[in-house]
Design an enzyme around this catalytic site. Structure first.
Site, PDB file in Angstrom:
ATOM      1  N   TYR A  90      -5.483 -22.325  24.149  1.00 12.55           N
ATOM      2  CA  TYR A  90      -5.318 -20.873  24.221  1.00 12.55           C
ATOM      3  C   TYR A  90      -6.645 -20.186  24.561  1.00 12.55           C
ATOM      4  O   TYR A  90      -6.717 -19.328  25.457  1.00 12.55           O
ATOM      5  CB  TYR A  90      -4.778 -20.371  22.883  1.00 12.55           C
ATOM      6  CG  TYR A  90      -4.779 -18.876  22.719  1.00 12.55           C
ATOM      7  CD1 TYR A  90      -3.790 -18.094  23.307  1.00 12.55           C
ATOM      8  CD2 TYR A  90      -5.759 -18.239  21.962  1.00 12.55           C
ATOM      9  CE1 TYR A  90      -3.779 -16.713  23.147  1.00 12.55           C
ATOM     10  CE2 TYR A  90      -5.750 -16.864  21.802  1.00 12.55           C
ATOM     11  CZ  TYR A  90      -4.768 -16.107  22.401  1.00 12.55           C
ATOM     12  OH  TYR A  90      -4.773 -14.747  22.242  1.00 12.55           O
ATOM     13  N   LYS A 148      -7.870 -18.006  27.953  1.00 12.18           N
ATOM     14  CA  LYS A 148      -8.296 -16.613  27.856  1.00 12.18           C
ATOM     15  C   LYS A 148      -9.727 -16.428  28.359  1.00 12.18           C
ATOM     16  O   LYS A 148     -10.071 -15.375  28.923  1.00 12.18           O
ATOM     17  CB  LYS A 148      -8.170 -16.122  26.412  1.00 12.18           C
ATOM     18  CG  LYS A 148      -6.732 -15.981  25.924  1.00 12.18           C
ATOM     19  CD  LYS A 148      -5.960 -14.943  26.712  1.00 12.18           C
ATOM     20  CE  LYS A 148      -4.606 -14.652  26.073  1.00 12.18           C
ATOM     21  NZ  LYS A 148      -3.829 -13.629  26.812  1.00 12.18           N
TER      22      LYS A 148
END
Length: 253
Positions: free
Chosen positions: A159, A163
């Site tokens: 994740y 990002k």
């Protein structure tokens, strides 16, 4: 310079959670809101019914470039060309540190799945909206990031890496789109209290974060949504390529 009330705003992944809060925030300011969803049709349509006639739901998987282009064409016909893109869509993920994959079990497919939505989705949205931006000489692209890039207190490797890549794209896209009158910025949040993705987070973790945060509480989706409004407003007209961390002061950028 367009006021928010004059804008058509596309929010990806807006059927629930933070995306729904962002859609509500723009609607309160009078914008026309296109609520994108992938699978959450019932939730997206219920949100539009709540907001009223200035909101409509549009289905598309943001990783599918043709589907995104078709969605933007549908929005343009129904509501006017999107002036603002808010890329909030998230690949399936649960913020549960105890259940996360470590480096010893994580593989490239996990990383790629997150990047495909975060970075690939942004690319597809920009490609679809760019002709409209060029024609109008105006546009706002707002991506949603995470403060875990600056402070990886819980190593959600897949994740956070996605990002971080999205943050880099936000920076480089600002240079490419700036001559068209388009700003590109990121709002990076911390753990939010509470969304579907953070529902698996133990209550003790929320309390720990609140205790370490200068404002003394965990940021809510509504609070983060209000920060997104800033980048769409005339007050941010000279701000581009930036990442604004919205977490109550927990992490410094």
């Amino acid at each position: 310079m367009k006021q928010i009330a004059d804008q058509t705003v596309l929010v990806t992944g807006a059927g629930r959670g933070l995306g729904a809060a962002i859609a509500r925030a723009f609607a309160r300011q009078g914008a026309r809101v296109a609520v994108n969803y992938r699978h959450s049709q019932d939730a997206a349509e219920a949100l539009c019914a709540e907001i009223g006639p200035r909101a409509q739901a549009f289905q598309a998987d943001v990783t599918d470039r043709a589907a995104v282009a078709a969605m933007v064409a549908q929005i343009t016909e129904a509501m006017g060309a999107p002036d603002v893109l808010v890329h909030n869509a998230l690949a399936d993920f649960q913020f549960n540190g105890d259940a996360r994959k470590g480096l010893e079990t994580l593989d490239w497919a996990d990383m790629a799945a997150q990047a495909q939505v975060s970075v690939g989705g942004a690319l597809n949205l920009i490609a679809a909206a760019r002709p409209h931006f060029a024609a109008s000489g105006f546009g706002r692209v707002i991506t949603i990031g995470t403060n875990l890039v600056q402070n990886p207190v819980v190593p959600y490797h897949d994740y956070t890496a996605a990002k971080a890549a999205l943050m880099a794209l936000t920076r480089t896209a600002s240079r490419d789109l700036g001559p068209l009158g388009v700003t590109v910025n990121m709002v990076a949040g911390g753990l939010l209290r509470t969304t579907d993705a953070s529902a698996a987070t133990p209550e003790a973790v929320f309390d720990l974060i609140a205790g370490q945060t200068p404002l003394g509480h965990v940021t809510t989706p509504a609070e983060m949504a209000d920060a997104v409004l800033f980048f769409a407003s005339p007050w941010a007209r000279a701000v581009t390529g930036q990442t604004l961390i919205v977490d109550g002061g927990l992490v410094c950028g």
